[in-house]
Design an enzyme around this catalytic site. Sequence first.
Site, PDB file in Angstrom:
ATOM      1  N   GLU B  63     -37.869  38.562  51.160  1.00  0.00           N
ATOM      2  CA  GLU B  63     -38.956  39.350  51.760  1.00  0.00           C
ATOM      3  C   GLU B  63     -39.310  40.589  50.938  1.00  0.00           C
ATOM      4  O   GLU B  63     -40.474  40.921  50.771  1.00  0.00           O
ATOM      5  CB  GLU B  63     -38.592  39.766  53.196  1.00  0.00           C
ATOM      6  CG  GLU B  63     -38.574  38.612  54.191  1.00  0.00           C
ATOM      7  CD  GLU B  63     -37.273  37.828  54.183  1.00  0.00           C
ATOM      8  OE1 GLU B  63     -36.336  38.199  53.439  1.00  0.00           O
ATOM      9  OE2 GLU B  63     -37.183  36.832  54.921  1.00  0.00           O
ATOM     10  N   HIS B 131     -35.520  38.105  66.408  1.00  0.00           N
ATOM     11  CA  HIS B 131     -36.764  37.368  66.140  1.00  0.00           C
ATOM     12  C   HIS B 131     -37.760  37.687  67.245  1.00  0.00           C
ATOM     13  O   HIS B 131     -38.474  36.818  67.717  1.00  0.00           O
ATOM     14  CB  HIS B 131     -36.521  35.859  66.090  1.00  0.00           C
ATOM     15  CG  HIS B 131     -35.785  35.406  64.877  1.00  0.00           C
ATOM     16  ND1 HIS B 131     -34.479  35.747  64.625  1.00  0.00           N
ATOM     17  CD2 HIS B 131     -36.170  34.638  63.825  1.00  0.00           C
ATOM     18  CE1 HIS B 131     -34.091  35.203  63.483  1.00  0.00           C
ATOM     19  NE2 HIS B 131     -35.107  34.519  62.973  1.00  0.00           N
TER      20      HIS B 131
END
Lengths: 320, 336
Positions: B63, B131
């Site tokens: 990322e 999440h």
Amino acid sequence: MIKIPGEKLIWMYKTMLKIRHFEDKIHRLFLEGNMPGTIHLYQGQEAVAAGVCANLERSDVITSTHRPHGHALAKGVAIKSLMAELFARSTGCCGGKGGSMHVGDPDVGMIPAIAIVGGGIPVATGIALAFKFQKSKRVAVSFFGDGACNEGSFHESLNMGAIWNLPVIYVCENNLYGASTSIRVAVKIRDLAERASSYGIPGVVVDGNEAISVYQATSKAVERARGGQGPTLIECKTYRRGGHSRSDACNYRDKEEEKMWLTRDPVVILRERLTKDGILTPEDSKQMEKEIEEELTQAIHFAENSPWPKPEEALEQVWA
Amino acid sequence: MRKLTIAEALREAIAEEMRRDEKVFCIGEDIGIEGGFGGAFTVTLGLSDEFGHERILDTPISELGTTGIAVGAALMGMRPIADLQYGDFIFLAMDQLINNATKLRYMSGGKLKVPMVMRIPVGASLRGAQHAQSVESYLVHAAGLKVVCPSTAYDAKGLLKTAVRDDNPVMVFEHKLLYGAKGRKEGMDARGEVPPEEYLIPFGVAKVVREGGDVTIVATLRMVYEAILAAEELKRASISVEIIDPRTLVPFDWETLFNSLKKTGRLVIVHEDNLTGGWGAEVAARVADEAIDLLDAPIKRVCSYDTPVPFSPPMENFWVPGRERIVKTVKELFSS
């Protein structure tokens, strides 16, 4: 070995000399209290900036670090605008919004230096991705220190640069210390260039105090990059002649080690080599030094007489 | 007119922009893999068939690197659309977003620009604490990022197209429960009419989702739908609710909000992010600072609690602000 044209060798020498004089002068100005902020000086590593940038075109793009003055001079940032930035004036290369740790000038292919360790490596990789998209022959170069090699950004970027064969050259200036921490306690391997093998790209170790060695390694890497063959990791072993930043007396460095490296002055090494090869005379060198000193005097005069930015300019240039 | 889900609307926006401008490309994890998912939520599904794997560029799970690469490519005139799968992963990318994307233009004295888009799925959806977070407020705080929060298919398409053409870094937040929403939760149908012809939605223009005269509710993403349910219930209690969806948090449409408050005199802010330091605090502070005279009652916030997002449905339902808490809060404003 590539034969290096005489004019390139002279350019490298003059660039190194310019960096040395610039940094010495800055150091004095700083200690005299004429310059705001902090500084990280480049004396001792000049051969890396000069040896790499001698292979680049103006349109190629570099990213740099918290120690960026040498890269800026070698990539062609105007000495006046660089000086004015260090004096925090509106005529500086970043309009006073950068300072020592963020100097740069996109017009000559230098992104404002990124002073977060390892932060420029993904950016250079992205610049290279753009060049690939644009089917351009330009290359990106990321300069970073040994400390950056232990950042996640190093790993992620070299891996992606490798899998996409991007035109980027990763130049690690291993000056043996991340601030005060010796590379010996930071990694278990001998050469950081070994890490290239885990990305499937060439990793080269060169003597970073030998401008000619740096030039040779970079030349090959740039050729690979321009030819679409992907990145190279070049580790340049070198040494800071001074401290990490302004108030560092380097008490953590071994005195014998220091002595050994300080006798291996990259400027002297290249001067002796060029003199021996008959490319440079002592008079040429003296003349260059004189010209550089004059240029520096003018740059300081320009900077000191430049206006400060208006306070409200702080609010501008956030948004495009 | 045809109806699209938010995922379909986003996909159409990306495809149109990629056809229009060859500088636009997508970069992210699992976005174009053959036999894969089209990103975590199908938004890029099938796009590699038309645009190829160079422009729908799959990355390793990196990322930070991916975000920095998007920054670098944007500096050189490309227009990347990066996809990090889950908003929670943005923390891995924060250095590149906060230290580079927002600052390279500034540090260059205005010579550079960073025209990149990040698509960031947020919201609690039975996936537990890592999440599920709504991370808009972290990025609202970083001067230099535009922040977009579409709650309908129509807005999603028009705002994403504007984001791609903007010369600044734009963070587009997408709520996971709204992507393909077809009644997965009561009242939540984010499918909507999307005209086939091209349109753009400018940033900084709020939408009055529902007109009313007694209280103004400001909400984004899924909370817009909870506010609508609450408004229905409040209507039965003879309280008329005006709902404003700002659509972009940066820039924020203060004018529409202040105009609404002139009418209602009461403000309730609803967001799924934690209470403390959430964007609602900024809205409350601004209103208190610049428009306190318009208010007849204290400003109220209905937000998630200052805890991690819990997993178990009873706890998650309790944690996410919903109709009941909104109704209760609004009624309190009228009880004294």
